[in-house]
Design a protein around this motif. Sequence first.
Motif, short mmCIF file in Angstrom:
data_model
loop_
_atom_site.label_atom_id
_atom_site.label_comp_id
_atom_site.label_asym_id
_atom_site.label_seq_id
_atom_site.Cartn_x
_atom_site.Cartn_y
_atom_site.Cartn_z
N TYR A 61 14.86 0.50 -6.65
CA TYR A 61 15.74 0.89 -7.75
C TYR A 61 16.85 -0.12 -7.92
N GLU B 248 20.69 -0.60 -10.42
CA GLU B 248 21.61 -0.09 -11.43
C GLU B 248 21.93 -1.23 -12.40
N LEU C 61 20.05 3.55 -14.45
CA LEU C 61 19.21 3.39 -13.26
C LEU C 61 17.78 3.09 -13.69
N ALA D 152 21.04 10.44 -8.24
CA ALA D 152 21.82 9.90 -9.35
C ALA D 152 22.20 11.05 -10.29
#
Length: 671
Positions: free
Chosen positions: A154, A156, A161, A214
């Motif tokens: 992942y 940001e 995201l 998140a």
Amino acid sequence: MCGIAGIFQHQPSTTITPQTLVNMAAIMHHRGPDGFGYQVQPEQGVGFSHARLTIIDLDENRGKQPFRSDDGNLMLVHNGEFYDFKRIRADLTAQGARFRSKSDSEIVLHLYQRFGLAETLTHLRGEFAFGLYDRSEDTTYLVRDRFGIKPLYYVETDEGLVFGSELKVLFANPAVKREFSAEGLYHQLIQVMVPGSTAFEGVKQVAPGHVVKATRKNGKLEITEEKYWDVDFPLEQDHEGDEADEQKYIDGVREKLLEAVQHRLTADVPVGCYLSGGIDSCAILGLSAAATQTSVKAFTIGFDSAAYDETPIAQEMAEATKADHHIMRLKANDLYDHFVKTLWHTERTIYNTLGVAKYLMSKEVHEAGYKVVLTGEGSDELFAGYPAFRKDMFMHGLDHLPESERQEWQALLEKNNKLFKGAMLAREEFVSPAFNTKMGFTPSCVQPWLSCADAALPLMAADRRAQVVDYDPGKAIADTLDQDMLNGRHPLDRAQYVWIKTMLEGQILTWGGDRVDMANSMEARPPFLDHHLAEYAFKVPPHLRIKGNKEKYVLREAMKGLLPEVLYKREKFAFMAPPAHTDPEKWKAVEKLAEQFLSKQAVESAGLLDYDEVVRTFEKHQSDEVPIEEKVQLDAVINHMLGVQVLHHHFVATDVPAAAQKRAEELGWHA
């Protein structure tokens, strides 16, 4: 087994382009060639996509992901397998749940609705990674299995995201930057990564046994990470001593391993086995044949170097179990000819071309019509199979022994396989102050890689090197380890804990496992990494894991009736491909790759390495005055130099979003 991807925006009003999600699925078509799906909730600023490999529930439409709950509150994408799911489905159905597919994946939705995420995770058994969006909480959860068998990355971005099963999936999204970090480059050159990190700036992995949460608050994502499971050995004083009932542990290991194998034979397609000449894969084949009472398809890699080839023992095991045995024999040129393609899948450097061999084997498995194999990964981690463990056991765990017994142990250590000195064993003792502070000693498993730091640092381009001149890679790794899991533990337990957190997840399950297997749409299932078996193995007393000159003693005894006598008596032989220095033809293949990726123009264009140091490294490798152990280490360093240049070519110099769009068009995958 599949590939997953998703986007969760900071602002729910930010537009998600559906074709971007489709492109993210298309670039990992190898993970899921049997179909794709996507869903966007535009009012929520969230979208998931999925590339499907059909193994459970072969119906093209019924098992199609992403899944949505009946009330529309939940959306799920899942990669991997949940075992014992039929029992869980039956239990949930009795409670009123209504399933729309026969897929094991769907159990997550119903468990979550009834119990919440924390309790749901206690029910999940297997190898998995999934993304789950809860509209009522406006939260996306990213979850990875306990050992990190399945990958999940992942990052940001300015918009939100982005997550996916592979780095290239993230890079297919134009919002994701594609550049090496200085620290990531450094760690690629020394092989061992900081857990949870990647080579690329800002891109992280969900750590094994963790949940990334998140939650959108006031137009911004609040991202946190929480551990739900860990490798928890008993305190040293809680281990049974010499009074331990040896047979109890032998029987217990056999029972737990058989159960793990039986669960992993569950599939709606044929299941085969990888077979080397080691105890681990031989045990898995033997148990699989006994459990199915059929001829199991077994796949073996053979090398053209007698020092590294294990096919004779594999053949003996295949004959004993009446397996349908397929041997893929590799020559020196086969490995480096496929080096570049393999790294497109591994997305990180490799120190040994075993990763290439595994890539080529998965291709043969696929061509033989198999989508699933059982493997032996995880056995050495649970039962102390590597030479590094024996070294740490002797140096830090046997102070109480009489001098005569200590001398016997020392002799056994010196007899350890010299083929791996400079690679799996350090040439000389290396001490990391950070590790010594953290756990009392520097584990032998990280020493060969941390000892490469002095060689790796000069190889970095001057501007990159300046960014890490005061950086301590050993400290960066040690800082990620949970002190509570190390305090009060036996030295062998501490050493195994570190290996599981670094080498197992970062190497064996990555470029030796999922990434090269799924490169050819083939799912590998490691029964040894069943967490029920693992939690039992943690309790096996250290002296029953390594007993005298026998590593993996309790496993060896548990499988004694299945193993050929030569294998039962054999010392651990780590499975590796022959290094480049062992074969003139292989070295020519290295030089050919170097002409393309390590030329002055290529090196200066990428801006990662110092060309003069690259030249000096090759000159040193070719010197007759360099001892063999150092040549083994230099082979690894050269593989890493080639590797970072290849990774730059694949993921920085190449326009990945455009490549993903082109792939989607070729497949006819459109939003």
